[in-house]
Write a protein that holds these residues in place. Structure first.
Motif, PDB file in Angstrom:
ATOM      1  N   UNK A 252       0.840  -1.188   0.000  1.00 24.59           N
ATOM      2  CA  UNK A 252       0.000   0.000   0.000  1.00 24.59           C
ATOM      3  C   UNK A 252       0.878   1.242   0.000  1.00 24.59           C
ATOM      4  N   UNK A 253       0.586   2.209  -0.869  1.00 27.38           N
ATOM      5  CA  UNK A 253       1.328   3.468  -0.874  1.00 27.38           C
ATOM      6  C   UNK A 253       1.171   4.161   0.488  1.00 27.38           C
ATOM      7  N   UNK A 254       2.097   5.047   0.833  1.00 27.07           N
ATOM      8  CA  UNK A 254       3.185   5.580  -0.005  1.00 27.07           C
ATOM      9  C   UNK A 254       4.505   4.853   0.204  1.00 27.07           C
ATOM     10  N   UNK A 255       4.492   3.710   0.869  1.00 30.02           N
ATOM     11  CA  UNK A 255       5.737   3.052   1.238  1.00 30.02           C
ATOM     12  C   UNK A 255       6.418   2.403   0.038  1.00 30.02           C
ATOM     13  N   UNK A 256       7.743   2.308   0.130  1.00 29.38           N
ATOM     14  CA  UNK A 256       8.520   1.559  -0.855  1.00 29.38           C
ATOM     15  C   UNK A 256       8.465   0.082  -0.481  1.00 29.38           C
ATOM     16  N   UNK A 257       8.254  -0.793  -1.475  1.00 33.91           N
ATOM     17  CA  UNK A 257       8.107  -2.225  -1.215  1.00 33.91           C
ATOM     18  C   UNK A 257       9.137  -3.027  -1.986  1.00 33.91           C
ATOM     19  N   UNK A 258       9.614  -4.116  -1.372  1.00 30.41           N
ATOM     20  CA  UNK A 258      10.528  -5.050  -2.030  1.00 30.41           C
ATOM     21  C   UNK A 258       9.979  -6.457  -1.835  1.00 30.41           C
ATOM     22  N   UNK A 259      10.452  -7.392  -2.623  1.00 31.53           N
ATOM     23  CA  UNK A 259      10.021  -8.781  -2.490  1.00 31.53           C
ATOM     24  C   UNK A 259      11.118  -9.677  -1.927  1.00 31.53           C
ATOM     25  N   UNK A 260      12.277  -9.102  -1.665  1.00 29.37           N
ATOM     26  CA  UNK A 260      13.409  -9.860  -1.143  1.00 29.37           C
ATOM     27  C   UNK A 260      14.306  -8.929  -0.332  1.00 29.37           C
ATOM     28  N   UNK A 261      14.923  -9.468   0.714  1.00 31.06           N
ATOM     29  CA  UNK A 261      15.876  -8.668   1.483  1.00 31.06           C
ATOM     30  C   UNK A 261      17.074  -8.258   0.618  1.00 31.06           C
ATOM     31  N   UNK A 262      17.334  -9.002  -0.441  1.00 30.03           N
ATOM     32  CA  UNK A 262      18.439  -8.647  -1.342  1.00 30.03           C
ATOM     33  C   UNK A 262      18.189  -7.319  -2.042  1.00 30.03           C
ATOM     34  N   UNK A 263      16.917  -6.886  -2.068  1.00 27.45           N
ATOM     35  CA  UNK A 263      16.556  -5.643  -2.748  1.00 27.45           C
ATOM     36  C   UNK A 263      16.448  -4.458  -1.800  1.00 27.45           C
ATOM     37  N   UNK A 264      16.731  -4.665  -0.513  1.00 27.06           N
ATOM     38  CA  UNK A 264      16.684  -3.557   0.446  1.00 27.06           C
ATOM     39  C   UNK A 264      17.902  -2.659   0.218  1.00 27.06           C
ATOM     40  N   UNK A 265      17.688  -1.380  -0.081  1.00 23.32           N
ATOM     41  CA  UNK A 265      18.811  -0.486  -0.390  1.00 23.32           C
ATOM     42  C   UNK A 265      19.532  -0.011   0.861  1.00 23.32           C
ATOM     43  N   UNK A 266      20.650  -0.646   1.177  1.00 24.96           N
ATOM     44  CA  UNK A 266      21.423  -0.280   2.357  1.00 24.96           C
ATOM     45  C   UNK A 266      22.895  -0.144   1.995  1.00 24.96           C
ATOM     46  N   UNK A 267      23.501   0.924   2.459  1.00 25.06           N
ATOM     47  CA  UNK A 267      24.943   1.081   2.296  1.00 25.06           C
ATOM     48  C   UNK A 267      25.590   0.623   3.608  1.00 25.06           C
TER      49      UNK A 267
END
Length: 231
Positions: A212-227
């Motif tokens: 549900x908006x407005x959140x950003x969604x991913x389907x895998x932890x591999x896609x979580x944008x973390x530096x």
């Protein structure tokens, strides 16, 4: 900047079915015997709290088991149910009858995030005792060393209330703006955002909660944008 990552379990790190079928099923099957065997000991607070919440002060152990099973089937987040489930499932984990099941991308991501310097925490409706066992007796191997702390409905409060996230931030001594919460439930994400946290929704194929908006969604932890933090 992100310093800490807080993880939901059901539908986020682990299949909903693994929690509902494994833990709930194991608990339901063993509730009557556990209450009977532990009356006069560890079951007494569960019996007393259940009778009070159900307004049935004269309920016997069989009736209390029936009440608790009803709450379990309805997914009622009642403290005496969580206490009983924690004790019963602790036996199951140690007997080898239960194991924490995780999506394939979770263990590698947790190890990488931990190695990169992020502090990892768990916030789930399941009892802290069950949470620890879920990660300790995990199918991919013991993941407990990656987790810095656990929170449940008793120690932190309801997951749809911003005040719960305020309390967790205070307990882990990390500013709200530097905490990332990963969950499959939009209402929980909303509450965390209200508390000033960063959030990312996790929607796994086949899981019931829809993005549900407005959140950003991913389907895998591999896609979580973390530096990486590296300290």
């Amino acid at each position: 900047m992100t310093r800490a990552i807080v993880l939901d379990i059901e539908g986020t790190t682990s299949p909903t079915d693994s929690v509902r079928t494994d833990l709930y099923g194991y608990t339901a099957a063993r509730l009557p015997a556990w209450l009977a065997e532990n009356t006069g000991g560890t079951a007494d607070p569960v019996l007393a709290a259940t009778r009070e919440l159900a307004a049935e002060p004269e309920a016997g152990t069989d009736r209390v088991a029936e009440i608790l099973r009803g709450w379990l089937e309805s997914d009622v987040k009642a403290e005496p149910l969580k206490a009983a489930q924690g004790a019963i499932c602790a036996q199951g984990f140690r007997a080898g009858a239960l194991h924490g099941r995780f999506f394939a991308d979770v263990a590698p991501a947790l190890a990488a995030w931990h190695d990169a310097g992020f502090a990892l925490y768990v916030y789930s409706s399941g009892s802290e005792r069950n949470q620890r066992d879920w990660f300790t007796f995990a199918e991919p191997g013991d993941l407990s060393g990656l987790i810095s702390g656990h929170f449940d409905l008793v120690s932190a409060g309801p997951k749809r209330e911003p005040s719960s996230y305020d309390l967790i931030a205070e307990r882990i001594v990390v500013p709200a703006a530097e905490i990332l919460f990963l969950s499959d439930h939009p209402d929980e994400l909303d509450a965390a955002v209200t508390a000033g946290w960063q959030v990312i929704g996790v929607h796994r194929p086949g899981e019931p909660n829809q993005p549900r908006p407005p959140h950003h969604w991913v389907s895998s932890f591999a896609d979580v944008p973390l530096a990486g933090r590296h300290g």
